[in-house]
Design a protein around this motif. Structure first.
Motif, PDB file in Angstrom:
ATOM      1  N   GLY A  88       1.201  -1.397  -0.393  1.00 52.28           N
ATOM      2  CA  GLY A  88      -0.166   0.005  -0.433  1.00 52.28           C
ATOM      3  C   GLY A  88       0.619   1.433   0.087  1.00 52.28           C
ATOM      4  O   GLY A  88       1.761   1.103  -0.141  1.00 52.28           O
ATOM      5  N   ASP A  89       0.408   2.383   0.454  1.00 48.76           N
ATOM      6  CA  ASP A  89       1.114   3.984   0.022  1.00 48.76           C
ATOM      7  C   ASP A  89       0.645   4.845   1.041  1.00 48.76           C
ATOM      8  O   ASP A  89       1.363   5.684   1.519  1.00 48.76           O
ATOM      9  CB  ASP A  89       0.826   4.818  -1.045  1.00 48.76           C
ATOM     10  CG  ASP A  89      -0.463   4.796  -1.458  1.00 48.76           C
ATOM     11  OD1 ASP A  89      -0.335   5.903  -1.503  1.00 48.76           O
ATOM     12  OD2 ASP A  89      -1.824   4.668  -1.449  1.00 48.76           O
ATOM     13  N   GLY A  90      -0.753   4.603   1.389  1.00 49.37           N
ATOM     14  CA  GLY A  90      -0.785   5.607   2.888  1.00 49.37           C
ATOM     15  C   GLY A  90      -1.539   5.072   3.939  1.00 49.37           C
ATOM     16  O   GLY A  90      -0.921   3.622   4.254  1.00 49.37           O
ATOM     17  N   ALA A  91      -1.657   6.158   4.951  1.00 47.74           N
ATOM     18  CA  ALA A  91      -1.665   5.470   6.293  1.00 47.74           C
ATOM     19  C   ALA A  91      -2.744   4.760   6.620  1.00 47.74           C
ATOM     20  O   ALA A  91      -2.492   3.874   7.627  1.00 47.74           O
ATOM     21  CB  ALA A  91      -2.097   7.087   7.423  1.00 47.74           C
ATOM     22  N   ASN A  92      -3.805   3.895   5.654  1.00 47.43           N
ATOM     23  CA  ASN A  92      -4.801   4.024   6.432  1.00 47.43           C
ATOM     24  C   ASN A  92      -4.718   1.953   5.670  1.00 47.43           C
ATOM     25  O   ASN A  92      -5.431   1.380   5.886  1.00 47.43           O
ATOM     26  CB  ASN A  92      -5.677   3.787   5.464  1.00 47.43           C
ATOM     27  CG  ASN A  92      -6.034   4.197   3.423  1.00 47.43           C
ATOM     28  OD1 ASN A  92      -5.066   4.484   3.396  1.00 47.43           O
ATOM     29  ND2 ASN A  92      -6.795   3.353   3.267  1.00 47.43           N
ATOM     30  N   ASP A  93      -3.432   2.041   5.568  1.00 42.31           N
ATOM     31  CA  ASP A  93      -2.872   0.765   4.980  1.00 42.31           C
ATOM     32  C   ASP A  93      -1.399  -0.131   6.049  1.00 42.31           C
ATOM     33  O   ASP A  93      -2.311  -0.828   6.338  1.00 42.31           O
ATOM     34  CB  ASP A  93      -1.929   0.684   3.377  1.00 42.31           C
ATOM     35  CG  ASP A  93      -2.638   1.116   2.707  1.00 42.31           C
ATOM     36  OD1 ASP A  93      -4.176   0.871   2.695  1.00 42.31           O
ATOM     37  OD2 ASP A  93      -2.504   2.176   1.739  1.00 42.31           O
ATOM     38  N   LEU A  94      -1.412   1.139   7.126  1.00 41.07           N
ATOM     39  CA  LEU A  94      -0.834   0.745   7.744  1.00 41.07           C
ATOM     40  C   LEU A  94      -0.904  -0.758   8.772  1.00 41.07           C
ATOM     41  O   LEU A  94      -0.026  -1.152   8.894  1.00 41.07           O
ATOM     42  CB  LEU A  94      -0.266   2.062   8.822  1.00 41.07           C
ATOM     43  CG  LEU A  94       1.009   2.727   8.126  1.00 41.07           C
ATOM     44  CD1 LEU A  94       0.887   3.565   9.021  1.00 41.07           C
ATOM     45  CD2 LEU A  94       2.218   2.218   7.988  1.00 41.07           C
ATOM     46  N   LEU A  95      -1.478  -0.429   8.944  1.00 41.23           N
ATOM     47  CA  LEU A  95      -2.675  -1.668  10.526  1.00 41.23           C
ATOM     48  C   LEU A  95      -2.270  -2.749   9.194  1.00 41.23           C
ATOM     49  O   LEU A  95      -1.957  -3.956  10.140  1.00 41.23           O
ATOM     50  CB  LEU A  95      -3.480  -1.186  10.387  1.00 41.23           C
ATOM     51  CG  LEU A  95      -3.471  -0.168  11.316  1.00 41.23           C
ATOM     52  CD1 LEU A  95      -5.062  -0.246  11.975  1.00 41.23           C
ATOM     53  CD2 LEU A  95      -2.759   0.087  12.535  1.00 41.23           C
ATOM     54  N   LYS A 100       3.489   7.269   1.302  1.00 38.92           N
ATOM     55  CA  LYS A 100       3.755   9.147   2.208  1.00 38.92           C
ATOM     56  C   LYS A 100       4.916   8.608   3.069  1.00 38.92           C
ATOM     57  O   LYS A 100       4.998   7.312   3.046  1.00 38.92           O
ATOM     58  CB  LYS A 100       2.811   8.862   2.360  1.00 38.92           C
ATOM     59  CG  LYS A 100       0.695   8.867   1.522  1.00 38.92           C
ATOM     60  CD  LYS A 100       1.599   9.947   0.062  1.00 38.92           C
ATOM     61  CE  LYS A 100      -0.055  10.031  -0.525  1.00 38.92           C
ATOM     62  NZ  LYS A 100      -0.204   8.966  -1.183  1.00 38.92           N
ATOM     63  N   PRO A 101       5.984   9.387   3.123  1.00 38.18           N
ATOM     64  CA  PRO A 101       6.873   9.364   4.314  1.00 38.18           C
ATOM     65  C   PRO A 101       6.405   8.474   5.813  1.00 38.18           C
ATOM     66  O   PRO A 101       7.297   7.624   5.913  1.00 38.18           O
ATOM     67  CB  PRO A 101       7.146  11.294   4.309  1.00 38.18           C
ATOM     68  CG  PRO A 101       6.592  12.340   3.287  1.00 38.18           C
ATOM     69  CD  PRO A 101       5.393  10.706   3.508  1.00 38.18           C
ATOM     70  N   ARG A 102       5.428   9.032   6.231  1.00 39.90           N
ATOM     71  CA  ARG A 102       5.109   8.068   7.709  1.00 39.90           C
ATOM     72  C   ARG A 102       5.388   6.712   7.231  1.00 39.90           C
ATOM     73  O   ARG A 102       5.454   5.833   8.119  1.00 39.90           O
ATOM     74  CB  ARG A 102       3.870   8.612   8.095  1.00 39.90           C
ATOM     75  CG  ARG A 102       3.000   8.009   8.878  1.00 39.90           C
ATOM     76  CD  ARG A 102       2.050   8.480   9.597  1.00 39.90           C
ATOM     77  NE  ARG A 102       1.753   7.450  10.642  1.00 39.90           N
ATOM     78  CZ  ARG A 102       0.314   7.096  11.239  1.00 39.90           C
ATOM     79  NH1 ARG A 102      -0.270   8.038  10.760  1.00 39.90           N
ATOM     80  NH2 ARG A 102      -0.147   6.425  12.314  1.00 39.90           N
ATOM     81  N   VAL A 103       4.653   6.477   5.688  1.00 38.39           N
ATOM     82  CA  VAL A 103       4.761   4.342   5.629  1.00 38.39           C
ATOM     83  C   VAL A 103       5.921   4.279   5.149  1.00 38.39           C
ATOM     84  O   VAL A 103       5.762   3.132   5.356  1.00 38.39           O
ATOM     85  CB  VAL A 103       3.295   4.980   4.832  1.00 38.39           C
ATOM     86  CG1 VAL A 103       3.028   3.707   4.211  1.00 38.39           C
ATOM     87  CG2 VAL A 103       2.259   5.377   4.492  1.00 38.39           C
ATOM     88  N   GLN A 104       6.512   5.293   4.595  1.00 36.39           N
ATOM     89  CA  GLN A 104       7.673   4.964   4.526  1.00 36.39           C
ATOM     90  C   GLN A 104       8.774   4.495   5.280  1.00 36.39           C
ATOM     91  O   GLN A 104       9.688   3.702   5.564  1.00 36.39           O
ATOM     92  CB  GLN A 104       8.495   5.484   3.469  1.00 36.39           C
ATOM     93  CG  GLN A 104       8.121   6.328   2.121  1.00 36.39           C
ATOM     94  CD  GLN A 104       8.872   5.614   0.615  1.00 36.39           C
ATOM     95  OE1 GLN A 104       9.928   4.705   1.215  1.00 36.39           O
ATOM     96  NE2 GLN A 104       8.658   6.172  -0.504  1.00 36.39           N
ATOM     97  N   MET A 105       8.380   5.476   6.451  1.00 37.27           N
ATOM     98  CA  MET A 105       8.783   4.628   7.771  1.00 37.27           C
ATOM     99  C   MET A 105       8.425   3.378   8.439  1.00 37.27           C
ATOM    100  O   MET A 105       9.106   2.771   9.088  1.00 37.27           O
ATOM    101  CB  MET A 105       9.143   5.934   8.421  1.00 37.27           C
ATOM    102  CG  MET A 105      10.077   5.798  10.044  1.00 37.27           C
ATOM    103  SD  MET A 105      11.482   5.930   9.332  1.00 37.27           S
ATOM    104  CE  MET A 105      12.454   7.707   8.809  1.00 37.27           C
ATOM    105  N   GLU A 106       7.822   3.653   8.832  1.00 40.79           N
ATOM    106  CA  GLU A 106       6.689   2.624   9.143  1.00 40.79           C
ATOM    107  C   GLU A 106       7.055   1.406   8.825  1.00 40.79           C
ATOM    108  O   GLU A 106       6.660   0.151   9.269  1.00 40.79           O
ATOM    109  CB  GLU A 106       5.412   2.496   9.905  1.00 40.79           C
ATOM    110  CG  GLU A 106       4.865   3.767  10.404  1.00 40.79           C
ATOM    111  CD  GLU A 106       5.688   3.995  12.157  1.00 40.79           C
ATOM    112  OE1 GLU A 106       5.667   2.778  12.360  1.00 40.79           O
ATOM    113  OE2 GLU A 106       6.261   5.006  12.530  1.00 40.79           O
ATOM    114  N   ALA A 107       6.313   1.289   7.450  1.00 33.64           N
ATOM    115  CA  ALA A 107       6.739   0.004   6.448  1.00 33.64           C
ATOM    116  C   ALA A 107       7.816  -1.065   6.512  1.00 33.64           C
ATOM    117  O   ALA A 107       9.310  -0.590   7.056  1.00 33.64           O
ATOM    118  CB  ALA A 107       6.146   0.089   4.977  1.00 33.64           C
ATOM    119  N   GLY A 108       7.426  -2.430   6.642  1.00 31.09           N
ATOM    120  CA  GLY A 108       9.259  -3.328   6.529  1.00 31.09           C
ATOM    121  C   GLY A 108       9.859  -3.474   5.233  1.00 31.09           C
ATOM    122  O   GLY A 108      11.196  -3.794   5.868  1.00 31.09           O
ATOM    123  N   ALA A 109       9.545  -3.171   4.206  1.00 32.09           N
ATOM    124  CA  ALA A 109      10.226  -3.042   2.758  1.00 32.09           C
ATOM    125  C   ALA A 109       9.464  -1.850   2.022  1.00 32.09           C
ATOM    126  O   ALA A 109       8.705  -1.930   2.527  1.00 32.09           O
ATOM    127  CB  ALA A 109      10.133  -3.973   2.442  1.00 32.09           C
TER     128      ALA A 109
END
Length: 491
Positions: A435-442, A456-465
């Motif tokens: 995914g690409d958005g904050a609503n995909d993090l969970l 988005k920057p926050r998703v880049q930081m939180e995602a595993g890859a």
């Protein structure tokens, strides 16, 4: 008597060989005949013996004995007739009764996003409070020297100045994953503490993709390190966010994907995708708003809400309901009219085809609209499709601005991912969420691997890859496939 003495004195004496007349060669002393010239390329034994007198024999070459037992001092290495082969190191496979703790790093060179600057410009002096009537600064005076404060106010003075950008080393050593890049990364990883009892880190690497240039430089490289850094010191999630990893990515213009080398890494069974800005390059709700001409600023307002929601500033469900209300009055046929407009992300059809050949289930979990999501899923051959269902007035055939049931937001996406995995009998370790958005993090957090796609920057930081290329087919490199294997799967 005198005559006898005179006769004996005049008699010749027997010839004898003095020491000055002697030589060390028996053949030379007693040879009766020697040919006047030597045949070409033919030398007799006498010539060999004679020539040896002026020759010094060097000591024989030292040959280390082979004791038959490989060791660190005597590695099992074969070097013969241009072939050099060394048997694998002992960390390739664990000893019986033990397990191997390996870390896999996949390096993607960002050739489509070359970095031109190697420093952050210093802050503008104009942001500092100025007394009334102060002269306007010239262009040359607008920049502060790097060692000066960016503000004259203590309240706005930062506790620590921003770090300068690292030098772009790929400009020096090559716009690809060079040997120096790999060496630098291994040196970086060696700085993290190892588990107790481990003294050295063994590593190996292989190229997964080369460039199309004549030199065929590597652009995707997979490194395997054993043992992995101690999880007691630094968890994998924290290691992915480590400042040194981020700085390395900036230095070499690469993305680094870190994963534990488990069996499930190489054999995923379910891949779940977001739709907007992932499977397609657009946001559907923005496309719908663009069709409304009154008021004229509606499309811009909806796009702003969408952007703020994707970066995590706004709560998704409330923002979605607010945007759908703005779409009230649109004809239901608009979803069919938008089908030709949808721009499928580069590499998606080939990726879905490759996953199907591998027996991997696929799903799209979208915060958009079910009519378009279901149609796209059928076109691509996805196994599952879930999205929001809007209310349509049967009398007028137009959107009412309301949504049926639960909004497919962050919580619902995670629930749907878990439900699909349970229905198919798939362990969550074998699920990949993209995914690409904050609503995909969970849903990324619930999956065995969460992948941020041009996110988005926050998703880049939180995602595993992170994948920031120009084709979603790059996802297959995370599973360890080479470029030639991907070409066969996608054919």
């Amino acid at each position: 008597m005198a005559d006898e003495d005179t006769a004996s004195a005049s008699k010749p004496t027997r010839p004898s060989m003095t020491s000055a007349m002697r030589s060390s060669s028996f053949l030379q002393e007693h040879q009766q005949y020697r040919p006047p010239s030597k045949p070409e390329n033919h030398y007799g034994i006498d010539t060999v013996v004679e020539d040896m007198r002026a020759t010094t024999i060097s000591s024989p070459r030292q040959i280390s004995p082979f004791n038959g037992i490989p060791s660190p001092d005597n590695p099992p290495r074969i070097v013969e007739s241009g072939v050099s082969h060394e048997l694998s190191h002992p960390n390739c496979t664990p000893a019986p009764g033990t397990s191997a703790d390996k870390l896999v790093a996949t390096l993607f060179y960002r050739h489509s996003a070359p970095r031109a600057s190697n420093s952050i410009p210093s802050p503008k002096r104009a942001v500092s409070p100025k007394p009334p009537g102060s002269p306007k600064l010239s262009a040359n005076e607008a920049e502060l020297p790097p060692n000066m404060a960016p503000s004259s106010s203590l309240e706005t003075f930062p506790l620590e100045p921003p770090a300068s950008e690292p030098d772009p080393l790929d400009h020096i050593y090559g716009s690809h994953i060079s040997p120096m890049c790999i060496t630098s990364f291994l040196h970086l990883m060696s700085s993290f503490p190892l588990p107790p009892g481990s003294t050295d880190m063994a590593s190996s690497h292989r190229c997964l993709r080369v460039g199309a240039t004549p030199d065929h430089h590597p652009e995707v490289v997979e490194l395997t390190m054993s043992p992995a850094p101690s999880p007691d010191y630094l968890s994998l999630d924290d290691l992915r966010k480590h400042e040194l990893i981020y700085r390395f990515e900036r230095e070499w213009n690469v993305d680094v994907a870190l994963r534990t080398d488990t069996l499930w890494r190489r054999y995923p069974r379910l891949v779940v995708f977001d739709m907007d800005s992932t499977l397609i390059t657009q946001e559907v709700i923005d496309l719908l708003a663009a069709t409304i001409k009154d008021p004229p600023d509606l499309a811009a307002r909806v796009a702003d809400i969408t952007h703020r929601t994707m970066i995590g500033e706004l709560e998704f469900e409330l923002a979605f309901r607010e945007r759908v209300k703005l779409l009230a009055g649109l004809p239901a046929s608009i979803f069919e009219e938008l089908r030709p407009v949808l721009d499928v992300t580069n590499g998606v059809p080939k990726l879905i085809s490759a996953l199907k050949k591998l027996g991997v289930k696929t799903a799209v979990l979208s915060g958009g609209f079910l009519p378009l999501t279901s149609w796209l899923a059928s076109e691509l051959g996805l196994d599952y499709a879930h999205a929001n269902e809007v209310v349509i007035d049967e009398a007028t055939g137009k959107l009412t601005g309301e949504v049926k049931g639960r909004i497919v937001g962050a919580e619902r996406k995670r629930e749907l991912l878990i439900e699909i995995a349970a229905k198919e009998g798939i362990a969550l370790e074998q699920v990949v969420a993209v995914g690409d958005g904050a609503n995909d993090l969970l849903m990324m957090e619930a999956a065995g691997l969460g992948v941020a796609w041009n996110a988005k920057p926050r998703v880049q930081m939180e995602a595993g890859a992170r994948l920031n290329g120009d084709t979603l087919l790059d996802l297959l490199y995370l599973f360890g496939f080479r470029d030639d294997e991907i070409s066969k799967l996608a054919a």
